[in-house]
Enzyme design. Structure first.
Site, PDB file in Angstrom:
ATOM      1  N   GLY A  13     -63.393  83.284  87.844  1.00 29.87           N
ATOM      2  CA  GLY A  13     -63.242  82.117  88.701  1.00 29.87           C
ATOM      3  C   GLY A  13     -64.593  81.603  89.143  1.00 29.87           C
ATOM      4  O   GLY A  13     -65.606  82.298  89.040  1.00 29.87           O
ATOM      5  N   GLY A  19     -67.733  81.446  94.713  1.00 33.93           N
ATOM      6  CA  GLY A  19     -67.179  81.282  96.046  1.00 33.93           C
ATOM      7  C   GLY A  19     -65.676  81.386  96.150  1.00 33.93           C
ATOM      8  O   GLY A  19     -65.111  81.196  97.233  1.00 33.93           O
ATOM      9  N   ASP A  66     -65.881  92.301  88.305  1.00 35.33           N
ATOM     10  CA  ASP A  66     -66.179  91.020  88.940  1.00 35.33           C
ATOM     11  C   ASP A  66     -66.898  90.121  87.935  1.00 35.33           C
ATOM     12  O   ASP A  66     -68.057  90.350  87.628  1.00 35.33           O
ATOM     13  CB  ASP A  66     -67.058  91.267  90.174  1.00 35.33           C
ATOM     14  CG  ASP A  66     -67.445  89.987  90.900  1.00 35.33           C
ATOM     15  OD1 ASP A  66     -67.155  88.891  90.391  1.00 35.33           O
ATOM     16  OD2 ASP A  66     -68.045  90.092  91.983  1.00 35.33           O
ATOM     17  N   ASP A 113     -69.883  83.042  80.599  1.00 33.96           N
ATOM     18  CA  ASP A 113     -71.291  82.709  80.399  1.00 33.96           C
ATOM     19  C   ASP A 113     -71.476  81.609  79.363  1.00 33.96           C
ATOM     20  O   ASP A 113     -72.189  80.640  79.591  1.00 33.96           O
ATOM     21  CB  ASP A 113     -72.071  83.956  79.964  1.00 33.96           C
ATOM     22  CG  ASP A 113     -72.308  84.912  81.113  1.00 33.96           C
ATOM     23  OD1 ASP A 113     -72.314  84.446  82.266  1.00 33.96           O
ATOM     24  OD2 ASP A 113     -72.482  86.109  80.866  1.00 33.96           O
TER      25      ASP A 113
END
Length: 215
Positions: free
Chosen positions: A20, A23, A91, A97
């Site tokens: 995702g 933030g 995570d 990328d």
């Protein structure tokens, strides 16, 4: 140990990756899932990254360096998790990328065609092969971009606060486009307004039940 795995039918050797935009709450969910399932964690390395702060200051100069660094670090981490025998919550995925960050840098003119082609060639040789250990599940966290931008400001990383807000809107759109076409692993989409890991202890059970149904 592993009571939650047995309750929700989640394999003890599973590797679950949280994806995702910046933030959206990946680290918080990673920690809570690992704690509940008795899994190890694999976090994106922000501290000690020699290029990240430089990149936010000068996209054009440091985009290629940053992407190569992330590719190498994530590739090593993916191998490490499978060598341990699984049982990890990760995570951020390696797939983001190339499909999002490298592509965005190229589209914005921050990465030259030569660098972009070189990066993609390396990514495909390392990752898009039958030998690469893909995760068992991608949990994609999604939500309203204005709420996400507010979270970025609240957590107070100066290099993110100083980044133009247009960057975050562009990144959010690219994430939404990416997940619609992602096929390298099963995907569970979670809206960040569906749960509250800070104020509602039962939220994690809701998420685990969803994971169990997919796995």
């Amino acid at each position: 140990m592993y009571e939650a795995c047995e309750k929700y039918g989640i394999p003890r050797d599973a590797i679950i990756t949280i994806a995702g935009t910046v933030g959206v709450g990946k680290s918080t969910l990673t920690k809570k899932l690992a704690e509940t399932l008795d899994f190890r964690t694999s976090f994106e390395k922000v501290d000690g990254n020699p290029y990240l702060e430089k990149y936010y200051q000068d996209f054009n100069r440091w985009s290629f360096h940053l992407q190569i660094y992330f590719l190498a670090e994530r590739f090593k981490e993916q191998k490490r998790m499978f060598q341990y025998g699984g049982g990890f919550i990760q995570d951020r995925s390696i797939y983001e990328d190339t499909a999002i960050f490298a592509q965005m840098n190229y589209d914005n003119g921050s990465m030259s065609k030569e660098d972009f082609d070189t990066y993609n060639s390396l990514f495909n040789a390392m990752v898009m092969t039958p030998y690469f250990p893909h995760p068992n599940l991608i949990i994609y966290l999604e939500g309203d971009i204005d709420e996400i931008v507010g979270r970025i400001g609240t957590r107070g990383r100066q290099m993110e606060i100083d980044t133009p807000v247009e960057y975050w809107y562009n990144l959010h759109r690219r994430y939404e486009d990416w997940i619609e076409n992602f096929t390298s692993a099963p995907v569970l989409r979670l809206n960040i307004n569906e749960y509250d890991l800070v104020n509602d202890e039962k939220s994690i059970d809701y998420i685990l039940a969803k994971i169990g149904r997919v796995l």
